[in-house]
Design a protein around this motif. Structure first.
Motif, PDB file in Angstrom:
ATOM      1  N   PRO A 177       0.861  -1.191   0.003  1.00  0.00           N
ATOM      2  CA  PRO A 177      -0.054   0.141  -0.258  1.00  0.00           C
ATOM      3  C   PRO A 177       0.721   1.252   0.030  1.00  0.00           C
ATOM      4  O   PRO A 177       0.582   2.324  -0.637  1.00  0.00           O
ATOM      5  CB  PRO A 177      -0.755  -0.100   1.198  1.00  0.00           C
ATOM      6  CG  PRO A 177      -0.832  -1.610   1.571  1.00  0.00           C
ATOM      7  CD  PRO A 177       0.299  -2.119   0.926  1.00  0.00           C
ATOM      8  N   ASP A 201       3.768   1.692  -1.524  1.00  0.00           N
ATOM      9  CA  ASP A 201       4.358   1.651  -2.646  1.00  0.00           C
ATOM     10  C   ASP A 201       3.210   2.413  -3.762  1.00  0.00           C
ATOM     11  O   ASP A 201       3.523   3.513  -4.717  1.00  0.00           O
ATOM     12  CB  ASP A 201       4.788   0.632  -3.279  1.00  0.00           C
ATOM     13  CG  ASP A 201       6.088  -0.088  -2.475  1.00  0.00           C
ATOM     14  OD1 ASP A 201       7.171   0.844  -2.467  1.00  0.00           O
ATOM     15  OD2 ASP A 201       5.978  -1.084  -2.000  1.00  0.00           O
ATOM     16  N   ALA A 202       1.925   1.899  -3.599  1.00  0.00           N
ATOM     17  CA  ALA A 202       0.782   2.166  -4.343  1.00  0.00           C
ATOM     18  C   ALA A 202       0.734   3.723  -4.042  1.00  0.00           C
ATOM     19  O   ALA A 202       0.509   4.499  -5.096  1.00  0.00           O
ATOM     20  CB  ALA A 202      -0.234   1.515  -3.877  1.00  0.00           C
ATOM     21  N   ARG A 247      -4.911   5.587  -9.355  1.00  0.00           N
ATOM     22  CA  ARG A 247      -4.573   4.521  -8.280  1.00  0.00           C
ATOM     23  C   ARG A 247      -5.134   3.061  -8.776  1.00  0.00           C
ATOM     24  O   ARG A 247      -4.442   1.981  -8.411  1.00  0.00           O
ATOM     25  CB  ARG A 247      -5.323   5.053  -7.276  1.00  0.00           C
ATOM     26  CG  ARG A 247      -5.160   4.067  -5.909  1.00  0.00           C
ATOM     27  CD  ARG A 247      -3.968   4.196  -5.383  1.00  0.00           C
ATOM     28  NE  ARG A 247      -3.605   3.579  -4.086  1.00  0.00           N
ATOM     29  CZ  ARG A 247      -3.195   3.861  -3.079  1.00  0.00           C
ATOM     30  NH1 ARG A 247      -2.980   5.194  -2.921  1.00  0.00           N
ATOM     31  NH2 ARG A 247      -2.971   2.995  -1.946  1.00  0.00           N
ATOM     32  N   GLY A 248      -6.171   2.984  -9.534  1.00  0.00           N
ATOM     33  CA  GLY A 248      -6.753   1.700  -9.927  1.00  0.00           C
ATOM     34  C   GLY A 248      -5.948   0.811 -10.829  1.00  0.00           C
ATOM     35  O   GLY A 248      -5.660  -0.180 -10.775  1.00  0.00           O
ATOM     36  N   LYS A 249      -5.108   1.759 -11.693  1.00  0.00           N
ATOM     37  CA  LYS A 249      -4.404   1.202 -12.867  1.00  0.00           C
ATOM     38  C   LYS A 249      -2.900   0.938 -11.948  1.00  0.00           C
ATOM     39  O   LYS A 249      -2.382  -0.411 -12.424  1.00  0.00           O
ATOM     40  CB  LYS A 249      -4.009   2.249 -13.819  1.00  0.00           C
ATOM     41  CG  LYS A 249      -5.264   2.433 -14.843  1.00  0.00           C
ATOM     42  CD  LYS A 249      -4.880   3.308 -15.770  1.00  0.00           C
ATOM     43  CE  LYS A 249      -5.994   3.693 -16.737  1.00  0.00           C
ATOM     44  NZ  LYS A 249      -5.835   4.657 -17.689  1.00  0.00           N
ATOM     45  N   ILE A 250      -2.496   1.533 -11.046  1.00  0.00           N
ATOM     46  CA  ILE A 250      -1.423   1.293 -10.349  1.00  0.00           C
ATOM     47  C   ILE A 250      -1.622  -0.087  -9.606  1.00  0.00           C
ATOM     48  O   ILE A 250      -0.738  -0.917  -9.578  1.00  0.00           O
ATOM     49  CB  ILE A 250      -1.091   2.336  -9.329  1.00  0.00           C
ATOM     50  CG1 ILE A 250      -0.659   3.554 -10.188  1.00  0.00           C
ATOM     51  CG2 ILE A 250      -0.043   1.980  -8.184  1.00  0.00           C
ATOM     52  CD1 ILE A 250      -0.425   4.797  -9.321  1.00  0.00           C
ATOM     53  N   GLU A 251      -2.888  -0.244  -8.840  1.00  0.00           N
ATOM     54  CA  GLU A 251      -2.950  -1.458  -8.067  1.00  0.00           C
ATOM     55  C   GLU A 251      -3.261  -2.766  -9.062  1.00  0.00           C
ATOM     56  O   GLU A 251      -2.816  -3.716  -8.825  1.00  0.00           O
ATOM     57  CB  GLU A 251      -4.272  -1.109  -7.259  1.00  0.00           C
ATOM     58  CG  GLU A 251      -3.976  -0.185  -5.913  1.00  0.00           C
ATOM     59  CD  GLU A 251      -5.244   0.121  -5.370  1.00  0.00           C
ATOM     60  OE1 GLU A 251      -6.474  -0.282  -5.543  1.00  0.00           O
ATOM     61  OE2 GLU A 251      -4.975   0.955  -4.162  1.00  0.00           O
ATOM     62  N   ILE A 289       0.367  -3.950 -10.013  1.00  0.00           N
ATOM     63  CA  ILE A 289       0.898  -4.788  -8.876  1.00  0.00           C
ATOM     64  C   ILE A 289       0.177  -6.020  -8.643  1.00  0.00           C
ATOM     65  O   ILE A 289       0.998  -7.231  -8.655  1.00  0.00           O
ATOM     66  CB  ILE A 289       0.801  -3.829  -7.549  1.00  0.00           C
ATOM     67  CG1 ILE A 289       1.479  -2.620  -7.421  1.00  0.00           C
ATOM     68  CG2 ILE A 289       1.037  -4.800  -6.180  1.00  0.00           C
ATOM     69  CD1 ILE A 289       1.347  -1.533  -6.504  1.00  0.00           C
ATOM     70  N   ALA A 290      -0.996  -6.207  -8.764  1.00  0.00           N
ATOM     71  CA  ALA A 290      -1.755  -7.425  -8.644  1.00  0.00           C
ATOM     72  C   ALA A 290      -1.315  -8.427  -9.946  1.00  0.00           C
ATOM     73  O   ALA A 290      -1.319  -9.546  -9.855  1.00  0.00           O
ATOM     74  CB  ALA A 290      -3.335  -7.227  -8.804  1.00  0.00           C
ATOM     75  N   ARG A 339      -5.136  -7.911 -13.982  1.00  0.00           N
ATOM     76  CA  ARG A 339      -6.184  -6.854 -13.770  1.00  0.00           C
ATOM     77  C   ARG A 339      -6.235  -5.744 -14.572  1.00  0.00           C
ATOM     78  O   ARG A 339      -5.159  -5.553 -15.234  1.00  0.00           O
ATOM     79  CB  ARG A 339      -6.243  -6.309 -12.390  1.00  0.00           C
ATOM     80  CG  ARG A 339      -6.831  -7.303 -11.295  1.00  0.00           C
ATOM     81  CD  ARG A 339      -6.884  -6.875  -9.801  1.00  0.00           C
ATOM     82  NE  ARG A 339      -7.238  -5.626  -9.726  1.00  0.00           N
ATOM     83  CZ  ARG A 339      -6.853  -4.937  -8.679  1.00  0.00           C
ATOM     84  NH1 ARG A 339      -6.184  -5.458  -7.461  1.00  0.00           N
ATOM     85  NH2 ARG A 339      -7.106  -3.539  -8.299  1.00  0.00           N
TER      86      ARG A 339
END
Length: 182
Positions: free
Chosen positions: A61, A63-64, A77-81, A84-85, A142
Protein backbone atom coordinates in the motif's frame (compact mmCIF):
# COMPACT_ATOMS: atom_id res chain seq x y z
CA UNK A 1 6.08 8.10 -32.28
CA UNK A 2 7.45 7.36 -35.75
CA UNK A 3 10.42 5.41 -34.41
CA UNK A 4 8.13 3.44 -32.08
CA UNK A 5 5.76 2.66 -34.95
CA UNK A 6 8.54 1.69 -37.34
CA UNK A 7 10.63 -0.42 -34.92
CA UNK A 8 8.42 -1.70 -32.10
CA UNK A 9 4.65 -1.59 -32.68
CA UNK A 10 3.47 -4.79 -34.29
CA UNK A 11 6.88 -6.47 -34.02
CA UNK A 12 6.49 -9.84 -32.31
CA UNK A 13 7.76 -10.00 -28.74
CA UNK A 14 8.49 -13.43 -27.35
CA UNK A 15 10.15 -12.44 -24.06
CA UNK A 16 7.84 -12.89 -21.05
CA UNK A 17 9.01 -9.78 -19.22
CA UNK A 18 8.86 -7.59 -22.33
CA UNK A 19 5.31 -8.83 -22.92
CA UNK A 20 4.36 -8.00 -19.34
CA UNK A 21 5.83 -4.50 -19.63
CA UNK A 22 3.81 -3.95 -22.80
CA UNK A 23 0.64 -5.15 -21.09
CA UNK A 24 1.31 -2.82 -18.14
CA UNK A 25 1.86 0.17 -20.41
CA UNK A 26 -1.35 -0.63 -22.29
CA UNK A 27 -3.13 -0.73 -18.93
CA UNK A 28 -1.98 2.82 -18.27
CA UNK A 29 -2.82 3.87 -21.81
CA UNK A 30 -6.51 2.97 -21.45
CA UNK A 31 -8.44 6.18 -22.05
CA UNK A 32 -5.31 8.19 -22.85
CA UNK A 33 -3.16 8.77 -25.90
CA UNK A 34 -0.28 6.42 -26.60
CA UNK A 35 1.96 9.47 -27.11
CA UNK A 36 1.56 10.31 -23.41
CA UNK A 37 2.51 6.78 -22.34
CA UNK A 38 5.45 6.58 -24.72
CA UNK A 39 6.78 9.93 -23.49
CA UNK A 40 6.49 8.69 -19.89
CA UNK A 41 7.85 5.18 -20.55
CA UNK A 42 11.27 5.87 -18.96
CA UNK A 43 9.53 7.20 -15.83
CA UNK A 44 7.24 4.17 -15.73
CA UNK A 45 10.27 1.90 -15.93
CA UNK A 46 11.93 3.74 -13.06
CA UNK A 47 8.78 3.83 -10.93
CA UNK A 48 7.99 0.15 -11.50
CA UNK A 49 11.48 -1.22 -10.83
CA UNK A 50 12.29 -1.79 -14.50
CA UNK A 51 9.04 -3.76 -14.81
CA UNK A 52 10.63 -6.57 -12.83
CA UNK A 53 7.52 -8.57 -11.84
CA UNK A 54 9.20 -10.10 -8.78
CA UNK A 55 9.97 -6.65 -7.38
CA UNK A 56 6.63 -5.11 -8.34
CA UNK A 57 4.77 -8.06 -6.77
CA UNK A 58 6.28 -7.08 -3.41
CA UNK A 59 4.88 -3.53 -3.65
CA UNK A 60 2.42 -2.79 -0.88
CA UNK A 61 0.00 0.00 0.00
CA UNK A 62 2.81 2.47 0.73
CA UNK A 63 4.29 1.84 -2.71
CA UNK A 64 0.90 2.30 -4.35
CA UNK A 65 0.49 5.61 -2.51
CA UNK A 66 4.00 6.68 -3.54
CA UNK A 67 3.26 5.87 -7.18
CA UNK A 68 -0.09 7.66 -7.03
CA UNK A 69 1.81 10.79 -6.01
CA UNK A 70 4.49 10.46 -8.71
CA UNK A 71 3.80 13.17 -11.31
CA UNK A 72 6.18 11.53 -13.79
CA UNK A 73 3.69 8.71 -14.45
CA UNK A 74 -0.08 8.38 -14.85
CA UNK A 75 -1.34 8.64 -11.28
CA UNK A 76 -4.42 6.48 -11.55
CA UNK A 77 -4.69 4.47 -8.33
CA UNK A 78 -6.78 1.71 -9.92
CA UNK A 79 -4.29 1.18 -12.73
CA UNK A 80 -1.35 1.23 -10.31
CA UNK A 81 -3.00 -1.40 -8.11
CA UNK A 82 -3.89 -3.44 -11.22
CA UNK A 83 -0.24 -3.54 -12.30
CA UNK A 84 0.86 -4.63 -8.83
CA UNK A 85 -1.78 -7.39 -8.77
CA UNK A 86 -0.85 -8.40 -12.31
CA UNK A 87 2.79 -8.78 -11.27
CA UNK A 88 1.69 -11.39 -8.76
CA UNK A 89 -0.39 -13.15 -11.41
CA UNK A 90 2.52 -12.97 -13.88
CA UNK A 91 4.79 -14.79 -11.40
CA UNK A 92 2.26 -17.61 -11.10
CA UNK A 93 1.76 -17.90 -14.86
CA UNK A 94 5.52 -17.69 -15.51
CA UNK A 95 6.27 -20.44 -12.98
CA UNK A 96 3.64 -22.80 -14.40
CA UNK A 97 4.05 -22.42 -18.15
CA UNK A 98 5.79 -19.17 -18.96
CA UNK A 99 3.91 -15.96 -19.66
CA UNK A 100 5.05 -15.86 -23.30
CA UNK A 101 3.84 -19.44 -23.78
CA UNK A 102 0.52 -18.63 -22.10
CA UNK A 103 -0.06 -15.71 -24.46
CA UNK A 104 1.39 -17.09 -27.70
CA UNK A 105 0.07 -20.65 -27.46
CA UNK A 106 -3.44 -19.25 -27.95
CA UNK A 107 -2.51 -18.52 -31.53
CA UNK A 108 -0.13 -21.36 -32.20
CA UNK A 109 2.93 -19.13 -31.81
CA UNK A 110 2.07 -17.31 -35.04
CA UNK A 111 1.35 -13.59 -35.35
CA UNK A 112 -1.94 -12.83 -37.03
CA UNK A 113 -1.34 -10.59 -40.04
CA UNK A 114 -4.30 -8.47 -41.03
CA UNK A 115 -4.72 -6.66 -44.34
CA UNK A 116 -6.28 -3.33 -43.48
CA UNK A 117 -6.21 -0.54 -46.06
CA UNK A 118 -7.28 2.36 -43.82
CA UNK A 119 -7.03 3.10 -40.09
CA UNK A 120 -10.82 3.14 -39.68
CA UNK A 121 -10.93 -0.54 -40.68
CA UNK A 122 -8.86 -1.60 -37.66
CA UNK A 123 -11.13 -2.82 -34.84
CA UNK A 124 -10.81 -1.62 -31.27
CA UNK A 125 -11.23 -5.20 -30.06
CA UNK A 126 -11.76 -8.68 -31.46
CA UNK A 127 -13.10 -12.02 -30.26
CA UNK A 128 -9.50 -13.24 -30.02
CA UNK A 129 -8.61 -10.29 -27.80
CA UNK A 130 -11.70 -10.88 -25.67
CA UNK A 131 -10.72 -14.53 -25.21
CA UNK A 132 -7.19 -13.61 -24.14
CA UNK A 133 -8.57 -10.92 -21.82
CA UNK A 134 -10.83 -13.49 -20.17
CA UNK A 135 -7.93 -15.93 -19.78
CA UNK A 136 -5.70 -13.24 -18.26
CA UNK A 137 -8.38 -12.16 -15.80
CA UNK A 138 -9.01 -15.79 -14.85
CA UNK A 139 -5.34 -16.01 -13.88
CA UNK A 140 -5.51 -12.86 -11.72
CA UNK A 141 -4.50 -10.13 -14.14
CA UNK A 142 -6.41 -6.89 -13.71
CA UNK A 143 -7.46 -4.05 -16.01
CA UNK A 144 -7.41 -6.47 -18.92
CA UNK A 145 -10.55 -5.75 -20.88
CA UNK A 146 -10.94 -6.68 -24.55
CA UNK A 147 -9.89 -3.25 -25.85
CA UNK A 148 -6.79 -3.03 -23.65
CA UNK A 149 -5.80 -6.59 -24.51
CA UNK A 150 -6.28 -6.06 -28.24
CA UNK A 151 -4.07 -2.95 -28.02
CA UNK A 152 -1.52 -5.12 -26.19
CA UNK A 153 -1.75 -7.75 -28.92
CA UNK A 154 -1.12 -5.08 -31.56
CA UNK A 155 1.79 -3.52 -29.68
CA UNK A 156 3.42 -6.88 -28.87
CA UNK A 157 3.06 -8.18 -32.41
CA UNK A 158 0.61 -10.98 -31.68
CA UNK A 159 -1.43 -9.12 -34.28
CA UNK A 160 0.14 -7.16 -37.12
CA UNK A 161 -2.22 -4.31 -37.92
CA UNK A 162 0.24 -2.29 -39.99
CA UNK A 163 -1.74 -1.09 -42.97
CA UNK A 164 -1.16 -2.45 -46.44
CA UNK A 165 1.44 -0.14 -47.94
CA UNK A 166 2.94 0.78 -44.56
CA UNK A 167 6.75 0.78 -44.82
CA UNK A 168 7.06 -1.05 -41.45
CA UNK A 169 4.64 -3.84 -42.40
CA UNK A 170 7.15 -6.14 -44.12
CA UNK A 171 9.74 -5.71 -41.37
CA UNK A 172 7.16 -6.55 -38.71
CA UNK A 173 6.11 -9.66 -40.63
CA UNK A 174 9.74 -10.76 -40.99
CA UNK A 175 10.33 -10.25 -37.24
CA UNK A 176 7.41 -12.51 -36.35
CA UNK A 177 9.28 -15.80 -36.34
CA UNK A 178 8.93 -17.34 -32.88
CA UNK A 179 11.54 -19.28 -30.98
CA UNK A 180 10.82 -22.93 -30.35
CA UNK A 181 7.97 -23.20 -27.81
CA UNK A 182 8.87 -24.34 -24.28
Amino acid sequence: MVAYHDREWGFAQFDSRALWETLCLETFQAGLSWAVILRKRPAFRAAFAGFDPARVARFGPDDAARLAADSRIVRHRGKIEAVIASARAWIEIESREGFAAFVWARQDWTPRVNAWRAPEEIPAFTAQGADLAKALRARGMRWCGPTTVYAFMQAAGLVNDHLLGCPARAAAIAAGQPPSPK
